[in-house]
Design a protein around this motif. Structure first.
Motif, PDB file in Angstrom:
ATOM      1  N   PHE A 257       0.826  -1.206   0.000  1.00  0.00           N
ATOM      2  CA  PHE A 257       0.000   0.000   0.000  1.00  0.00           C
ATOM      3  C   PHE A 257       0.865   1.262   0.000  1.00  0.00           C
ATOM      4  N   LYS A 258       0.451   2.227  -0.818  1.00  0.00           N
ATOM      5  CA  LYS A 258       1.085   3.545  -0.856  1.00  0.00           C
ATOM      6  C   LYS A 258       0.010   4.604  -0.610  1.00  0.00           C
ATOM      7  N   PRO A 259       0.346   5.702   0.086  1.00  0.00           N
ATOM      8  CA  PRO A 259      -0.657   6.721   0.407  1.00  0.00           C
ATOM      9  C   PRO A 259      -1.390   7.263  -0.815  1.00  0.00           C
ATOM     10  N   GLU A 260      -0.698   7.360  -1.950  1.00  0.00           N
ATOM     11  CA  GLU A 260      -1.358   7.922  -3.137  1.00  0.00           C
ATOM     12  C   GLU A 260      -2.500   7.042  -3.651  1.00  0.00           C
ATOM     13  N   TYR A 261      -2.482   5.745  -3.293  1.00  0.00           N
ATOM     14  CA  TYR A 261      -3.571   4.863  -3.716  1.00  0.00           C
ATOM     15  C   TYR A 261      -4.907   5.330  -3.133  1.00  0.00           C
ATOM     16  N   ALA A 262      -4.874   5.840  -1.897  1.00  0.00           N
ATOM     17  CA  ALA A 262      -6.102   6.307  -1.252  1.00  0.00           C
ATOM     18  C   ALA A 262      -6.682   7.497  -2.012  1.00  0.00           C
ATOM     19  N   GLY A 263      -5.824   8.380  -2.511  1.00  0.00           N
ATOM     20  CA  GLY A 263      -6.296   9.530  -3.273  1.00  0.00           C
ATOM     21  C   GLY A 263      -6.994   9.116  -4.554  1.00  0.00           C
ATOM     22  N   LYS A 264      -6.441   8.128  -5.240  1.00  0.00           N
ATOM     23  CA  LYS A 264      -7.041   7.644  -6.486  1.00  0.00           C
ATOM     24  C   LYS A 264      -8.399   6.999  -6.209  1.00  0.00           C
ATOM     25  N   LEU A 265      -8.470   6.199  -5.137  1.00  0.00           N
ATOM     26  CA  LEU A 265      -9.738   5.561  -4.804  1.00  0.00           C
ATOM     27  C   LEU A 265     -10.773   6.605  -4.399  1.00  0.00           C
ATOM     28  N   GLY A 286     -15.468   2.512  -0.953  1.00  0.00           N
ATOM     29  CA  GLY A 286     -14.375   1.899  -1.710  1.00  0.00           C
ATOM     30  C   GLY A 286     -13.593   0.918  -0.858  1.00  0.00           C
ATOM     31  N   ILE A 287     -13.095  -0.128  -1.490  1.00  0.00           N
ATOM     32  CA  ILE A 287     -12.214  -1.084  -0.825  1.00  0.00           C
ATOM     33  C   ILE A 287     -10.966  -1.239  -1.686  1.00  0.00           C
ATOM     34  N   LEU A 288      -9.832  -0.880  -1.129  1.00  0.00           N
ATOM     35  CA  LEU A 288      -8.552  -1.031  -1.810  1.00  0.00           C
ATOM     36  C   LEU A 288      -7.916  -2.320  -1.312  1.00  0.00           C
ATOM     37  N   ILE A 289      -7.679  -3.270  -2.215  1.00  0.00           N
ATOM     38  CA  ILE A 289      -7.116  -4.567  -1.841  1.00  0.00           C
ATOM     39  C   ILE A 289      -5.685  -4.633  -2.350  1.00  0.00           C
ATOM     40  N   CYS A 290      -4.741  -4.719  -1.416  1.00  0.00           N
ATOM     41  CA  CYS A 290      -3.310  -4.669  -1.743  1.00  0.00           C
ATOM     42  C   CYS A 290      -2.620  -5.991  -1.404  1.00  0.00           C
ATOM     43  N   GLY A 291      -1.434  -6.144  -1.990  1.00  0.00           N
ATOM     44  CA  GLY A 291      -0.633  -7.318  -1.666  1.00  0.00           C
ATOM     45  C   GLY A 291      -0.183  -7.318  -0.211  1.00  0.00           C
ATOM     46  N   SER A 292       0.103  -6.144   0.342  1.00  0.00           N
ATOM     47  CA  SER A 292       0.488  -6.000   1.748  1.00  0.00           C
ATOM     48  C   SER A 292       0.264  -4.547   2.144  1.00  0.00           C
ATOM     49  N   LYS A 293       0.306  -4.283   3.452  1.00  0.00           N
ATOM     50  CA  LYS A 293       0.065  -2.919   3.918  1.00  0.00           C
ATOM     51  C   LYS A 293       0.686  -2.726   5.296  1.00  0.00           C
ATOM     52  N   ASN A 294       1.015  -1.472   5.575  1.00  0.00           N
ATOM     53  CA  ASN A 294       1.425  -1.052   6.903  1.00  0.00           C
ATOM     54  C   ASN A 294       0.236  -0.311   7.502  1.00  0.00           C
ATOM     55  N   ASP A 295      -0.360  -0.868   8.550  1.00  0.00           N
ATOM     56  CA  ASP A 295      -1.598  -0.300   9.079  1.00  0.00           C
ATOM     57  C   ASP A 295      -1.425   1.125   9.588  1.00  0.00           C
TER      58      ASP A 295
END
Length: 343
Positions: A257-265, A286-295
């Motif tokens: 997960f990258k912070p910019e993904y939230a902006g796009k969603l 919206g639900i962003l499904i990533c390979g991994s994430k830092n909560d």
């Protein structure tokens, strides 16, 4: 379809269709009643045997003898094997407060109940799976898969900003549909995979995909196109939740997960709200499904977004390839389950 003579009375076909529907409905209701009565009988037998065992200190030999005597008395009745009577005692202990007929588990076939008993779940978890199996009509194999994949533990676990962006009751409903992690092991993938390939695989196995997303999801489209001021934008996957009456935008990212993904969603949710949402619909999420994430990064990113969204991870290759090759395939497991159905 019934073939009628040309001069046959008008309205007969409609009458026949109506009666067929009523007969089918009555037969289904009768089977449901019979099943509940059978489950109640098994629970009652289990209670008597369990209490007598505890009082008298009886062992398995008595259950074997009891099975033989009951089968001799009722030769046409199935389900009186020693193994099944032992299941009955376990059933009575697991649901030790009656009346059993008023509980969700009584509406399940006996094969479903033995799956719940075999998994040795805690009471609250066991009741959740029993109620869900009744509500959503899960087959025994689907129920087993839901338990093995820890569906309850993953439901509602994805970090989100729903509490900040939605009213309380709406927030709770939206949170229920956001799992973490999503289990995509049914895709049969391993190693690195491209986002477009993952998306294609999910579409190829849409039935399993919808089942993993959860009850109420309906597929709307893939790579849904929007023209915004002459520029093209495409939403990975778009769903509609038929119970909550809301669109759900799903974006797939195979990396971290990258912070910019939230902006796009956030942008995509705004588009769907503006272009597709109707007055009767609840807010789009919206639900962003990533390979991994830092909560920690996820929570900072969601804190400033203006649209309701959740971020989840996914798994699709939980076992090493050499271990996976040693496991039996799904058909073998199903055959084994059918062969061991209690008599």
């Amino acid at each position: 379809m019934t073939q009628l003579e040309p001069d046959f009375p008008s309205g007969y076909a409609d009458l026949l269709d109506e009666l067929k529907m009523r007969v089918r409905s009555a037969r289904t209701a009768t089977l449901r009643i019979v099943n509940t009565q059978l489950v109640e009988l098994y629970w009652t037998i289990g209670q008597y045997v369990r209490k007598t065992q505890e009082a008298q200190g009886w062992g398995s030999a008595v259950i074997r003898q009891l099975s033989e005597d009951l089968r001799r008395e009722f030769p046409d009745m199935k389900g009186l094997s020693a193994r099944n009577i032992q299941y009955m005692t376990t059933f009575a202990k697991a649901w030790d407060e009656g009346p059993i007929a008023q509980q969700a588990v009584a509406q399940l076939p006996w094969g479903h109940i033995t799956v719940l008993l075999d998994k040795q779940l805690d009471p609250a978890t066991r009741n959740w799976y029993a109620s869900s199996a009744v509500e959503f009509g899960w087959s025994r194999n689907v129920l087993l898969n839901m338990i093995m994949n820890k569906t309850l533990e993953r439901s509602g676990a994805a970090p989100s900003n729903f509490a900040q962006q939605l009213v309380a009751q709406d927030s709770e409903l939206a949170q229920q549909i956001a799992k973490d992690p999503y289990s995509f092991e049914f895709l049969g993938l391993s190693g690195e995979v491209a986002e477009r390939d993952l998306e294609q695989k999910l579409m190829d196995r849409i039935t399993e995909t919808l089942r993993e997303l959860g009850p109420g999801f309906a597929f709307v489209g893939r790579q849904v196109h929007f023209d915004v001021g002459g520029e093209d934008f495409y939403i990975d996957l778009l769903f509609f939740h038929v119970e909550q009456l809301r669109y759900i935008v799903v974006e797939l990212k195979t990396g971290k997960f990258k912070p910019e993904y939230a902006g796009k969603l956030n942008f995509y949710i705004a588009l769907v709200d503006d272009r597709l949402r109707r007055e009767a619909h609840a807010e789009t999420v919206g639900i962003l499904i990533c390979g991994s994430k830092n909560d920690h990064i996820v929570r900072y990113s969601l804190g400033r977004t203006t649209s309701p969204m959740a971020v989840a991870s996914y798994t699709y290759d939980a076992l090493p390839p050499d271990v996976r090759q040693e496991l039996p395939d799904a058909e073998s497991i199903t055959a084994a389950l059918d062969w061991t159905e209690p008599a």
